[in-house]
Design a protein around this motif. Structure first.
Motif, PDB file in Angstrom:
ATOM      1  N   UNK A   1       0.853  -1.296   0.027  1.00 28.31           N
ATOM      2  CA  UNK A   1       0.047   0.073   0.109  1.00 28.31           C
ATOM      3  C   UNK A   1       0.790   1.322  -0.023  1.00 28.31           C
ATOM      4  N   UNK A   2       2.155   1.243   0.583  1.00 30.32           N
ATOM      5  CA  UNK A   2       2.800   2.366   1.011  1.00 30.32           C
ATOM      6  C   UNK A   2       4.069   2.398  -0.024  1.00 30.32           C
ATOM      7  N   UNK A   3       4.729   1.301  -0.338  1.00 30.47           N
ATOM      8  CA  UNK A   3       5.880   1.315  -0.823  1.00 30.47           C
ATOM      9  C   UNK A   3       6.006   1.392  -2.390  1.00 30.47           C
ATOM     10  N   UNK A   4       5.209   0.128  -2.677  1.00 36.72           N
ATOM     11  CA  UNK A   4       5.226  -0.266  -4.133  1.00 36.72           C
ATOM     12  C   UNK A   4       4.516   0.836  -4.837  1.00 36.72           C
ATOM     13  N   UNK A   5       3.599   1.529  -4.638  1.00 35.64           N
ATOM     14  CA  UNK A   5       3.207   2.546  -5.634  1.00 35.64           C
ATOM     15  C   UNK A   5       3.929   3.796  -5.619  1.00 35.64           C
ATOM     16  N   UNK A   6       4.665   4.006  -4.386  1.00 37.87           N
ATOM     17  CA  UNK A   6       5.673   5.372  -4.402  1.00 37.87           C
ATOM     18  C   UNK A   6       7.036   5.445  -4.373  1.00 37.87           C
ATOM     19  N   UNK A   7       7.414   3.936  -4.195  1.00 37.93           N
ATOM     20  CA  UNK A   7       8.824   3.808  -4.224  1.00 37.93           C
ATOM     21  C   UNK A   7       9.587   3.583  -2.945  1.00 37.93           C
ATOM     22  N   UNK A   8      10.936   3.246  -3.056  1.00 33.61           N
ATOM     23  CA  UNK A   8      11.791   2.812  -2.050  1.00 33.61           C
ATOM     24  C   UNK A   8      11.919   3.733  -0.997  1.00 33.61           C
ATOM     25  N   UNK A   9      11.921   5.164  -1.191  1.00 37.17           N
ATOM     26  CA  UNK A   9      12.058   6.221  -0.173  1.00 37.17           C
ATOM     27  C   UNK A   9      10.926   6.197   0.955  1.00 37.17           C
ATOM     28  N   UNK A  10       9.731   5.561   0.552  1.00 39.15           N
ATOM     29  CA  UNK A  10       8.773   5.556   1.330  1.00 39.15           C
ATOM     30  C   UNK A  10       8.876   4.581   2.457  1.00 39.15           C
ATOM     31  N   UNK A  11       9.859   3.690   2.345  1.00 39.26           N
ATOM     32  CA  UNK A  11      10.251   2.970   3.462  1.00 39.26           C
ATOM     33  C   UNK A  11      10.377   3.695   4.810  1.00 39.26           C
ATOM     34  N   UNK A  12      10.789   4.983   4.765  1.00 40.08           N
ATOM     35  CA  UNK A  12      10.935   5.976   5.856  1.00 40.08           C
ATOM     36  C   UNK A  12       9.729   5.838   6.926  1.00 40.08           C
ATOM     37  N   UNK A  13       8.591   5.583   5.925  1.00 37.72           N
ATOM     38  CA  UNK A  13       7.175   5.494   6.816  1.00 37.72           C
ATOM     39  C   UNK A  13       7.330   4.794   8.009  1.00 37.72           C
ATOM     40  N   UNK A  14       7.973   3.719   7.901  1.00 34.93           N
ATOM     41  CA  UNK A  14       8.111   2.654   8.889  1.00 34.93           C
ATOM     42  C   UNK A  14       8.631   3.048  10.161  1.00 34.93           C
ATOM     43  N   UNK A  15       9.509   4.304  10.047  1.00 40.10           N
ATOM     44  CA  UNK A  15      10.010   4.992  11.319  1.00 40.10           C
ATOM     45  C   UNK A  15       8.848   5.085  12.639  1.00 40.10           C
TER      46      UNK A  15
ATOM     47  N   UNK B   1       0.793 -13.105 -11.742  1.00 34.44           N
ATOM     48  CA  UNK B   1       0.222 -11.992 -10.943  1.00 34.44           C
ATOM     49  C   UNK B   1       1.141 -10.665 -10.922  1.00 34.44           C
ATOM     50  N   UNK B   2       0.920  -9.588 -10.564  1.00 30.05           N
ATOM     51  CA  UNK B   2       1.368  -8.313 -10.398  1.00 30.05           C
ATOM     52  C   UNK B   2       2.205  -8.230  -9.102  1.00 30.05           C
ATOM     53  N   UNK B   3       3.001  -7.411  -8.711  1.00 35.85           N
ATOM     54  CA  UNK B   3       3.777  -7.397  -7.537  1.00 35.85           C
ATOM     55  C   UNK B   3       2.792  -7.432  -6.363  1.00 35.85           C
ATOM     56  N   UNK B   4       1.773  -6.088  -6.652  1.00 38.17           N
ATOM     57  CA  UNK B   4       0.835  -5.800  -5.416  1.00 38.17           C
ATOM     58  C   UNK B   4      -0.198  -7.107  -5.316  1.00 38.17           C
TER      59      UNK B   4
END
Length: 402
Positions: free
Chosen positions: A166-180, A257-260
């Protein structure tokens, strides 16, 4: 003087009762810890495509993470058996936090390796002490306590792929930061638990040792039983490595299947895995841990053998069944091992968590090489035979009689 008496009385009550507030708190901390861990395999499809990684490199990433998570756990457990550190889990979560930040910025294979080692190190500090806290808060209901603790981790592992989808696949690797955010909440919860643990240590200094029930097995029998449990761990976690690291690749390849879409199918399996964990501990308390261990590992064999030959619908059905059956083993295995060595709770918890992570690491690395040399579907044909090793549990003694 009154305050000392109050602390003593409070801790005596805690030693005699199941402290559900602490069990659920440490379970939620486990959820957050394993949610952070689950980011790693969940972003594999993204990293593989973005940096043109091979399956062998994916296996090495898992190896680096799980080896760092495994190698330190027995050492941490052994050290904290002799020198308990109630605030050590805070340092573990800080390592995981550093790993999240590093992984979000990693732009090459070696930087990714370093990032997952940070997360693995955090995990190696978290698990042995958390297992000890669960035991102390169990009120004698060790199987139930371990299930509550374990299921938090399983739900965290299940939520990881869903949140990454929901968070990283659509928006990219940098959004891993949300898991802070997860790491910060974890730090707050672990800090509260640490004060309870510190009070318990004060109580234990008065030489009161709650819930040590010594069996009458000879030393040789204990050693053989530990060896059997480690063989079962090999079977269970080597097979689980094929599911945690490569299942999304398997269903993408087989069912296009797709990744999602694949991440949602992974979520189904992981939720089933969490449900099985809830059942395993209390069932072990009731009917004996030997039978739960035996049935949960060997009992998964027919379904694992069928898995490579069915369509997507029946793949989901079988994965639910496999997840429920095979996941019920670990709480029972861990408590059984703690009962075999009741005076070495930290060491035995660290040994079994460490060996489990280590087998997952070795399995991921070897299976990645096998997938590159053959195909990802061939890996599942080979791994389907692993649960058959669970038949060795027949030779475990039934500790319920001791």
């Amino acid at each position: 003087m009154d305050s000392i008496v109050n602390v003593s009385t409070k801790n005596k009550d805690l030693a005699q009762k199941t402290v559900y507030s602490i069990l659920f708190a440490i379970s939620f901390a486990h959820l957050l810890n394993d949610l952070i861990q689950a980011i790693i395999p969940s972003v594999y499809p993204i990293l593989k495509e973005k940096y043109n990684l091979s399956f062998s490199q994916i296996g090495l990433i898992t190896f680096a993470f799980q080896f760092s998570a495994s190698i330190f756990q027995p050492l941490v457990g052994y050290y904290t058996d002799k020198h308990p550190k109630p605030f050590s889990q805070i340092y573990g979560m800080l390592f995981s936090l550093a790993g999240i930040v590093s992984l979000s910025f990693a732009d090459n294979f070696y930087w990714i390796l370093l990032s997952v080692v940070f997360i693995g190190t955090g995990s190696s500090i978290f698990h042995p002490e958390s297992a000890r806290i669960s035991n102390l808060a169990s009120g004698g209901k060790r199987g139930l306590a371990q299930s509550i603790f374990q299921v938090g981790g399983n739900f965290g592992t299940a939520l990881g792929p869903l949140l990454v989808a929901l968070i990283v696949v659509p928006h990219g690797q940098m959004h891993i930061l949300w898991f802070i955010i997860a790491a910060m909440i974890g730090l707050a919860i672990i800090s509260k638990i640490a004060f309870w643990y510190r009070d318990h240590l004060v109580y234990r200094k008065n030489k009161v040792q709650p819930f040590i029930n010594l069996h009458n097995l000879p030393k040789r029998k204990v050693q053989v039983s530990i060896a059997i449990l480690l063989i079962v761990i090999f079977s269970k976690f080597f097979y689980s490595a094929s599911l945690s690291s490569y299942y999304t690749f398997y269903i993408i390849d087989k069912f296009h299947l797709s990744i999602k879409e694949a991440q949602f199918h992974m979520f189904i399996y992981l939720i089933a895995y969490a449900v099985g964990t809830i059942l395993g501990g209390p069932l072990g308390d009731k009917i004996g841990r030997k039978y739960v261990i035996w049935l949960s590992v060997f009992g998964a064999a027919p379904f694992a053998l069928l898995l490579p030959y069915v369509n997507l619908f029946w793949t989901d059905v079988l994965m639910v069944v496999i997840g429920i059956i095979i996941s019920s083993a670990f709480p029972a295995i861990l408590v059984y091992a703690q009962e075999l060595l009741p005076k070495k709770l930290g060491m035995v918890s660290g040994l079994f968590y460490g060996f489990a992570f280590g087998m997952g690491a070795l399995g991921s690395a070897l299976l990645g090489n096998l997938a590159d040399a053959t195909s990802i579907q061939y890996v599942y044909h080979v791994c389907s035979f692993l649960p058959l090793i669970g038949i060795i549990c027949y030779f475990l003694p039934n500790l319920k009689k001791h």
